[in-house]
Design an enzyme around this catalytic site. Structure first.
Site, PDB file in Angstrom:
ATOM      1  N   LEU A  14       0.810  -1.225   0.000  1.00  0.00           N
ATOM      2  CA  LEU A  14       0.000   0.000   0.000  1.00  0.00           C
ATOM      3  C   LEU A  14       0.843   1.276   0.000  1.00  0.00           C
ATOM      4  CD1 LEU A  14      -2.963  -1.036   2.302  1.00  0.00           C
ATOM      5  CD2 LEU A  14      -3.004  -0.653  -0.167  1.00  0.00           C
ATOM      6  N   GLY A  18       0.229   1.531  -5.046  1.00  0.00           N
ATOM      7  CA  GLY A  18      -0.719   0.488  -4.648  1.00  0.00           C
ATOM      8  C   GLY A  18      -2.055   1.084  -4.232  1.00  0.00           C
ATOM      9  N   ASN A  36      -0.865  -5.075   3.624  1.00  0.00           N
ATOM     10  CA  ASN A  36       0.475  -4.493   3.626  1.00  0.00           C
ATOM     11  C   ASN A  36       1.241  -5.107   4.786  1.00  0.00           C
ATOM     12  OD1 ASN A  36       1.934  -2.046   2.305  1.00  0.00           O
ATOM     13  ND2 ASN A  36       2.482  -1.997   4.467  1.00  0.00           N
ATOM     14  N   LYS A  82       7.225  -1.970  -3.493  1.00  0.00           N
ATOM     15  CA  LYS A  82       7.997  -0.805  -3.931  1.00  0.00           C
ATOM     16  C   LYS A  82       9.485  -1.122  -4.027  1.00  0.00           C
ATOM     17  CE  LYS A  82       8.137   3.898  -2.491  1.00  0.00           C
ATOM     18  NZ  LYS A  82       8.281   4.693  -1.301  1.00  0.00           N
ATOM     19  N   SER A 149       2.660   2.031 -15.766  1.00  0.00           N
ATOM     20  CA  SER A 149       3.311   3.329 -15.890  1.00  0.00           C
ATOM     21  C   SER A 149       2.329   4.477 -15.729  1.00  0.00           C
ATOM     22  CB  SER A 149       3.986   3.458 -17.255  1.00  0.00           C
ATOM     23  OG  SER A 149       4.562   4.749 -17.362  1.00  0.00           O
ATOM     24  N   LYS A 206       8.083  -2.785 -20.500  1.00  0.00           N
ATOM     25  CA  LYS A 206       8.039  -1.682 -19.526  1.00  0.00           C
ATOM     26  C   LYS A 206       9.445  -1.110 -19.302  1.00  0.00           C
ATOM     27  CE  LYS A 206       6.566   1.186 -16.341  1.00  0.00           C
ATOM     28  NZ  LYS A 206       7.604   1.567 -15.461  1.00  0.00           N
ATOM     29  N   HIS A 209      10.158   1.041 -22.128  1.00  0.00           N
ATOM     30  CA  HIS A 209       9.425   2.296 -21.889  1.00  0.00           C
ATOM     31  C   HIS A 209      10.255   3.219 -20.998  1.00  0.00           C
ATOM     32  CE1 HIS A 209       7.146   4.800 -19.083  1.00  0.00           C
ATOM     33  NE2 HIS A 209       6.298   5.028 -20.071  1.00  0.00           N
ATOM     34  N   ASN A 210      10.774   2.660 -19.914  1.00  0.00           N
ATOM     35  CA  ASN A 210      11.540   3.484 -18.976  1.00  0.00           C
ATOM     36  C   ASN A 210      12.839   3.985 -19.599  1.00  0.00           C
ATOM     37  OD1 ASN A 210       9.523   2.661 -17.239  1.00  0.00           O
ATOM     38  ND2 ASN A 210      10.906   2.477 -15.497  1.00  0.00           N
ATOM     39  N   GLU A 213      12.009   6.712 -21.690  1.00  0.00           N
ATOM     40  CA  GLU A 213      11.745   7.832 -20.766  1.00  0.00           C
ATOM     41  C   GLU A 213      13.072   8.517 -20.381  1.00  0.00           C
ATOM     42  OE1 GLU A 213       9.197   6.791 -17.301  1.00  0.00           O
ATOM     43  OE2 GLU A 213      10.874   7.455 -16.070  1.00  0.00           O
ATOM     44  N   ARG A 469      42.342  -6.488 -35.415  1.00  0.00           N
ATOM     45  CA  ARG A 469      42.073  -7.713 -34.642  1.00  0.00           C
ATOM     46  C   ARG A 469      42.832  -8.896 -35.249  1.00  0.00           C
ATOM     47  NH1 ARG A 469      37.093  -9.558 -34.960  1.00  0.00           N
ATOM     48  NH2 ARG A 469      37.072 -10.587 -32.935  1.00  0.00           N
TER      49      ARG A 469
HETATM   50  C1  6PG Z   1       6.617   5.071 -14.883  1.00  0.00           C
HETATM   51  C2  6PG Z   1       8.028   5.389 -14.450  1.00  0.00           C
HETATM   52  C3  6PG Z   1       8.412   4.708 -13.181  1.00  0.00           C
HETATM   53  C4  6PG Z   1       9.864   4.906 -12.786  1.00  0.00           C
HETATM   54  C5  6PG Z   1      10.212   6.288 -12.415  1.00  0.00           C
HETATM   55  C6  6PG Z   1      11.586   6.470 -11.808  1.00  0.00           C
HETATM   56  O1  6PG Z   1       6.523   4.482 -15.928  1.00  0.00           O
HETATM   57  O2  6PG Z   1       5.665   5.422 -14.178  1.00  0.00           O
HETATM   58  O3  6PG Z   1       8.897   4.934 -15.441  1.00  0.00           O
HETATM   59  O4  6PG Z   1       8.167   3.354 -13.358  1.00  0.00           O
HETATM   60  O5  6PG Z   1      10.135   4.104 -11.706  1.00  0.00           O
HETATM   61  O6  6PG Z   1      10.086   7.115 -13.506  1.00  0.00           O
HETATM   62  O7  6PG Z   1      12.603   5.928 -12.564  1.00  0.00           O
HETATM   63  P1  6PG Z   1      14.115   6.325 -12.229  1.00  0.00           P
HETATM   64  O8  6PG Z   1      14.211   6.490 -10.745  1.00  0.00           O
HETATM   65  O9  6PG Z   1      14.958   5.188 -12.706  1.00  0.00           O
HETATM   66  O10 6PG Z   1      14.371   7.601 -12.957  1.00  0.00           O
END
Ligand code: 6PG
Length: 498
Positions: A14, A18, A36, A82, A149, A206, A209-210, A213, A469
């Site tokens: 939680l 969560g 939790n 977490k 996300s 995912k 995705h990050n 990001e 090489r």
């Molecule tokens: C999301 C984010 C998330 C991520 C944070 C922090 O998709 O909601 O990607 O999952 O944990 O953005 O990421 P960093 O601490 O590695 O910058």
């Protein structure tokens, strides 16, 4: 005696994500039981006015056993455990991994029946999800590892979700996941959640995705930094620029929050908050994972890697401060047309962003081949269209590109993106040139341009690498004039030299 009420899904963990997911599920008509480890969190959460307003659609449990006992069969239990917070420390060294999930699975196993579903909604390394899916499959338990996300707000109002794992589990959680996820499309009814693929595919996507990001954030920071340093723009001026950009093809969540960050003053001092924040970036590790896995696959995901390194060097504050006193650079001032340069930075950002996404999709396609998944790139672009941190209008174009050509080798070869980069490239090159001349680091723009120029080079100097090489280690080489033959080796020392 009346039968005890059974709940649609149980959620353990939680923390903010969560809690928000639980409230989102209840808002969509599902009955949720929560647990939790620190059980006071269960009571505190249930005592909040928002949780109270949900009546009997929400119930607490003080042990995993109690949580399991409250669920409808087949039971669905979502873990939102977490990952540890990385403190933005001057010397960054924190990349904690999500090991706690194994402990919970071990505890849950004896409590569950065959056919029950465990869902991990954390940012887990995909190899753990591969392993857990198979381990649980052998024990009759269905496992899902899902990307979630969108941060706190996304979890509450509609995240983007990327589930993978045991395909038998998908129909069981699909109604819940698709109901709570963000919606896109002209009628706002296309869920940003769909099955990604077997085992660790969801967590892999995912992770990409990050990583994307990270790339987006670094590119935006490059734009901010070159504009600030070359033109000396104020936060107010930067706000206006980003506000303008957000009305164009750059329209995205990250550009939008960047715009707003420029407007926030520190309540304590009244100064712009951004200028008071220590320039040491933290990280929880998903960007690093993407980089490591790109290296394993041998694919050049240079944007995310450069972004990870940019965070690493940012965290070396004391070394940078020392070096800034010892090492010199150019003293030049910007001399061009300011408005033109602002427009060029926008182009550099856009073209670099296209390269970054191109790399992300190349990596996913390579991973799909390596790990035996079938990934639908167009659908993944659609899942990222809303709810998530990289949500952006231009993902619609990426979806169209893959819909038109599902086997598209590189996004840069799609006619729309090819034209966009061609249109941007003079400006992009000028921004990189200016940054180099002024000595302002723009690692994202620069590495993206190098990628673009390498990709469009039919020949590269790797013939020299191969010769070296072979010279020192007899590693052999192939010949352009003898295709299909070889490998060849030359005695470089004793061979006749011209
Ligand atoms: C999301 C984010 C998330 C991520 C944070 C922090 O998709 O909601 O990607 O999952 O944990 O953005 O990421 P960093 O601490 O590695 O910058």
């Amino acid at each position: 005696m009346a039968e005890e009420k059974k709940y649609d899904i149980g959620l353990m963990g939680l923390a903010v994500m969560g809690q928000n997911l639980v409230l989102n599920m209840v808002d969509h008509g599902f009955d949720v039981a929560v647990f939790n480890r620190t059980t006071s969190k269960v009571d505190d959460f249930l005592a909040t006015p928002e949780a109270q307003s949900k009546g009997d659609k929400l119930v607490g449990a003080h042990s995993l056993k109690e949580l399991v006992s409250k669920l409808k069969s087949p039971r669905k239990i979502m873990l939102m455990i977490k990952s540890k917070d990385a403190v933005p420390a001057p010397e960054l060294a924190l990349y904690p991994e999500n090991a706690a999930v194994d402990a919970v699975i071990a505890e849950l196993l004896p409590l569950l029946d065959k056919g029950d579903v465990i869902i991990d909604g954390g940012n887990t390394q995909f190899k753990d999800t591969e392993r857990r899916t198979q381990y649980l499959q052998q024990r009759g338990i269905r496992y899902i590892g899902t990307g979630v996300s969108g941060g706190e707000e996304g979890a509450r109002r509609g995240p983007s979700m990327m589930p993978g794992g045991d395909p038998e589990a998908w129909p069981l959680v699909k109604p819940i996941f698709q109901a709570i996820s963000a919606k896109v499309g002209p009628n706002h009814d296309v869920p940003c959640c769909d099955w990604i693929g077997d085992r660790g595919a969801g967590h892999y996507v995912k992770m990409v995705h990050n990583g994307v990001e990270y790339g987006d954030m670094q590119l935006i920071s490059d734009a901010y930094w070159i504009l600030k340093n070359a033109l000396g723009l104020s936060n107010k001026e930067l706000y206006e620029i980003f506000a303008e950009w957000n009305k164009t093809e750059l329209d995205s969540y990250l550009v939008e929050i960047t715009r707003d960050i420029f407007t926030v003053d520190d309540p304590e001092t009244g100064k712009p908050l951004l200028d008071l924040i220590l320039d040491c970036a933290g990280a929880k590790g998903t960007g690093k994972w993407m980089s490591q896995l790109a290296l394993d696959l041998g694919v050049p995901s240079t944007l995310v890697t450069e972004a990870v390194y940019a965070r690493a060097i940012s965290a070396m504050k004391s070394q940078r401060v020392n070096a800034s006193k010892a090492l010199s650079g150019p003293e030049k001032k910007f001399e061009g047309n300011r408005d033109e340069f602002i427009a060029q930075v926008k182009q550099a950002l856009y073209a670099s962003k296209i390269c970054s996404y191109a790399q992300g999709f190349v990596q996913m396609q390579a991973a799909a081949k390596e790990y035996g998944w079938t990934l639908d790139c167009g659908r993944i672009a659609l899942l990222w269209r809303g709810g998530c941190i990289i949500r952006a209008v231009f993902l619609e174009r990426i979806k169209e590109a893959f819909d038109k050509n599902p086997a598209l080798e590189n996004l840069l070869l799609d006619p729309y993106f090819k034209a966009a980069v061609e249109n941007a490239q003079v400006a992009w090159r000028n921004v990189v040139k200016t940054a180099i001349e002024l000595g302002v680091p723009t690692p994202g723009f620069t590495t993206a341009l190098t990628y673009y120029d390498s990709l469009r080079s039919a020949s590269l100097p790797a013939n020299m690498i191969q010769a070296q090489r072979d010279y020192f280690g007899a590693h052999t080489y192939l010949r352009v004039d003898k295709p299909g033959e070889g490998p060849f080796h030359t005695d470089w020392i004793n061979v006749k030299k011209s």
